[in-house]
Design a protein around this motif. Structure first.
Motif, PDB file in Angstrom:
ATOM      1  N   ARG A  10     -63.218 -66.415 102.806  1.00 49.58           N
ATOM      2  CA  ARG A  10     -62.249 -66.663 103.734  1.00 49.58           C
ATOM      3  C   ARG A  10     -60.939 -67.300 102.819  1.00 49.58           C
ATOM      4  O   ARG A  10     -60.863 -67.958 102.054  1.00 49.58           O
ATOM      5  N   VAL A  11     -59.876 -66.474 103.251  1.00 50.38           N
ATOM      6  CA  VAL A  11     -58.759 -67.107 102.581  1.00 50.38           C
ATOM      7  C   VAL A  11     -58.202 -68.258 103.274  1.00 50.38           C
ATOM      8  O   VAL A  11     -57.978 -67.824 104.581  1.00 50.38           O
ATOM      9  N   GLU A  30     -50.306 -68.634 102.128  1.00 49.68           N
ATOM     10  CA  GLU A  30     -49.118 -68.427 102.344  1.00 49.68           C
ATOM     11  C   GLU A  30     -47.961 -68.811 101.317  1.00 49.68           C
ATOM     12  O   GLU A  30     -47.377 -67.939 101.068  1.00 49.68           O
ATOM     13  N   VAL A  31     -48.121 -69.924 100.639  1.00 51.28           N
ATOM     14  CA  VAL A  31     -47.315 -70.186  99.517  1.00 51.28           C
ATOM     15  C   VAL A  31     -47.695 -69.809  98.336  1.00 51.28           C
ATOM     16  O   VAL A  31     -46.796 -69.887  97.502  1.00 51.28           O
ATOM     17  N   ASN A  32     -48.929 -69.460  98.155  1.00 53.67           N
ATOM     18  CA  ASN A  32     -49.306 -69.178  96.691  1.00 53.67           C
ATOM     19  C   ASN A  32     -49.519 -67.528  96.797  1.00 53.67           C
ATOM     20  O   ASN A  32     -48.997 -66.893  95.627  1.00 53.67           O
ATOM     21  N   PRO A  55     -51.397 -59.432 102.367  1.00 55.50           N
ATOM     22  CA  PRO A  55     -52.238 -58.444 102.748  1.00 55.50           C
ATOM     23  C   PRO A  55     -53.349 -57.940 101.861  1.00 55.50           C
ATOM     24  O   PRO A  55     -54.582 -57.733 102.150  1.00 55.50           O
ATOM     25  N   LEU A  56     -53.034 -58.045 100.594  1.00 53.69           N
ATOM     26  CA  LEU A  56     -54.200 -57.592  99.596  1.00 53.69           C
ATOM     27  C   LEU A  56     -55.196 -58.302  99.660  1.00 53.69           C
ATOM     28  O   LEU A  56     -56.436 -58.079  98.865  1.00 53.69           O
ATOM     29  N   THR A  60     -50.480 -79.094 107.058  1.00 51.81           N
ATOM     30  CA  THR A  60     -49.643 -78.230 106.504  1.00 51.81           C
ATOM     31  C   THR A  60     -49.609 -77.089 107.453  1.00 51.81           C
ATOM     32  O   THR A  60     -50.412 -76.630 108.189  1.00 51.81           O
ATOM     33  N   GLN A  61     -48.246 -76.425 107.663  1.00 50.34           N
ATOM     34  CA  GLN A  61     -48.076 -75.329 108.538  1.00 50.34           C
ATOM     35  C   GLN A  61     -48.681 -73.843 107.843  1.00 50.34           C
ATOM     36  O   GLN A  61     -48.863 -73.798 106.687  1.00 50.34           O
ATOM     37  N   GLY A  62     -49.277 -73.263 108.767  1.00 51.45           N
ATOM     38  CA  GLY A  62     -49.724 -71.879 108.591  1.00 51.45           C
ATOM     39  C   GLY A  62     -48.752 -70.756 109.035  1.00 51.45           C
ATOM     40  O   GLY A  62     -47.732 -71.098 109.730  1.00 51.45           O
ATOM     41  N   GLN A  63     -49.177 -69.538 108.668  1.00 48.48           N
ATOM     42  CA  GLN A  63     -48.295 -68.452 109.267  1.00 48.48           C
ATOM     43  C   GLN A  63     -48.490 -68.080 111.018  1.00 48.48           C
ATOM     44  O   GLN A  63     -49.650 -68.573 111.417  1.00 48.48           O
ATOM     45  N   GLU A  64     -47.663 -67.639 111.468  1.00 47.18           N
ATOM     46  CA  GLU A  64     -47.760 -67.613 112.930  1.00 47.18           C
ATOM     47  C   GLU A  64     -48.963 -66.592 113.253  1.00 47.18           C
ATOM     48  O   GLU A  64     -49.055 -65.658 112.536  1.00 47.18           O
ATOM     49  N   PRO A  65     -49.794 -66.822 114.081  1.00 50.46           N
ATOM     50  CA  PRO A  65     -50.964 -66.048 114.605  1.00 50.46           C
ATOM     51  C   PRO A  65     -50.330 -64.579 114.692  1.00 50.46           C
ATOM     52  O   PRO A  65     -51.217 -63.756 114.433  1.00 50.46           O
ATOM     53  N   THR A  66     -49.165 -64.247 115.411  1.00 53.92           N
ATOM     54  CA  THR A  66     -48.919 -63.071 115.652  1.00 53.92           C
ATOM     55  C   THR A  66     -48.648 -62.285 114.221  1.00 53.92           C
ATOM     56  O   THR A  66     -48.850 -61.126 113.992  1.00 53.92           O
ATOM     57  N   SER A  67     -48.256 -63.131 113.191  1.00 55.04           N
ATOM     58  CA  SER A  67     -47.991 -62.301 111.939  1.00 55.04           C
ATOM     59  C   SER A  67     -49.216 -62.150 111.348  1.00 55.04           C
ATOM     60  O   SER A  67     -49.346 -60.800 110.636  1.00 55.04           O
TER      61      SER A  67
END
Length: 331
Positions: free
Chosen positions: A276-277, A282-284, A290-291, A307-314
């Motif tokens: 699991r990533v 997001e910051v690294n 995507p890769l 800390t905040q993650g990426q939006e689920p839709t993204s």
């Protein structure tokens, strides 16, 4: 001795698929892959990933069920006693809030709901409260429930398993060799014991790593092999998101290419396991996120603990654009 110039990633992937357990020497070469061979490395990792998981991506959602108030001194953590980071501090959320979190997980298309508490270990009352909420969630949804409550006893593990907790997480975080450089208030063996208790109680063991805390490449290899030896089912690979106010504030030694090499390493060493990533992707990984899914088959969706993650839709769009698909879940 194998040299970097003689490392054939595709051939090694094929050997792994035929049951070969790669050596630490080979693993270190993978982690030291030259940048101009990165796509070959990922192609081999993807061959392994696809064989066991196809193009499915598992989504997991975290709820920060108890924040701050932790007596431990883990150097990376904004909730620890040595942290000066301005984080929320609150006791365990009530039963209804934990159940509402499960509903949010479903809205985010997550198949696994992770109930995470700060602190050294849960009290008996906290274990009972989590168990009560889990029973209701399991009665009304098909969500897989993962708990991460700190150090637990054998008794705690059995109570959680009986309530319906299917997975328990407790990360090793770094190698045994350098653990005392990261934390002094509990030991590496304490963490191993907790994972063992969870497994003995019938819960699926989940344990992973934080990369980017000043460790050597050999340390990353050592923890990958330790997790293989422990036979954990799920391996969250976190990348340090250094937070102001923590002892590791300002440490930014990672680049996206090295992060991808690390993920590939974990896939070659633990071919059949969920990789699991996790935190800090997001910051690294930045534009190369995507890769990461060519080696890993799972991500956290939404925010992390503090800390905040990426939006689920993204995240959904990223998976779709890759031609991959979210693993089916049901309400």
């Amino acid at each position: 001795m194998i040299s970097q110039s003689h490392l054939e990633y595709s051939l090694l992937a094929g050997e792994v698929l035929r049951g070969k357990l790669i050596s630490k020497e080979e693993a270190l070469l993978l982690l030291n892959t030259p940048d101009d061979e990165l796509l070959e490395l990922l192609a081999g990792a993807y061959r392994i990933r696809k064989s066991y998981f196809g193009n499915k991506v598992k989504l997991n959602m975290i709820i920060n069920a108890k924040s701050g108030l932790c007596p431990e001194d883990c150097g990376y953590c904004s909730q620890s006693i040595v942290s000066e980071a301005p984080v929320e501090k609150y006791a365990l959320l009530d039963r209804d809030q934990l159940i509402d979190g499960a509903k949010e997980a479903l809205q985010r298309k997550a198949g696994t709901y992770c109930i995470v508490m700060s602190g050294r270990k849960p009290s008996k009352r906290e274990v009972a409260d989590v168990a009560s909420a889990v029973r209701t969630i399991r009665e009304t949804t098909s969500l897989k429930i993962c708990a991460c409550l700190g150090l637990i006893s054998q008794e705690d593990a059995h109570e959680l398993a009986e309530a319906g907790v299917q997975r328990f997480n407790h990360n090793l975080n770094t190698s045994e060799h350098r653990y005392e450089e990261i934390c002094h208030t509990h030991s590496y063996q304490d963490r191993v014991n907790t994972v063992t208790y969870a497994k003995q109680a019938g819960m699926s063991p989940c344990s992973g790593v934080i990369i980017g805390m000043g460790e050597a490449h050999e340390d990353v290899v050592d923890v990958a092999f330790a997790l293989r030896e422990m036979d954990v089912d799920s391996i969250p690979v976190n990348f340090l998101n250094s937070i102001d106010g923590t002892p590791l504030a300002g440490l930014k030694e990672l680049d996206p290419r090295y992060c991808l090499k690390a993920l590939a390493l974990f896939r070659y060493v633990n071919p059949t396991k969920e990789i699991r990533v996790s935190g800090g992707r997001e910051v690294n990984l930045r534009s190369l996120q995507p890769l990461s899914l060519y080696a890993a088959n799972s991500i956290f969706v939404g925010d992390y603990l503090t800390t905040q993650g990426q939006e689920p839709t993204s995240d959904w769009k990223m998976i779709e654009d890759l031609g991959f698909e979210i693993e089916e879940y049901a309400q």
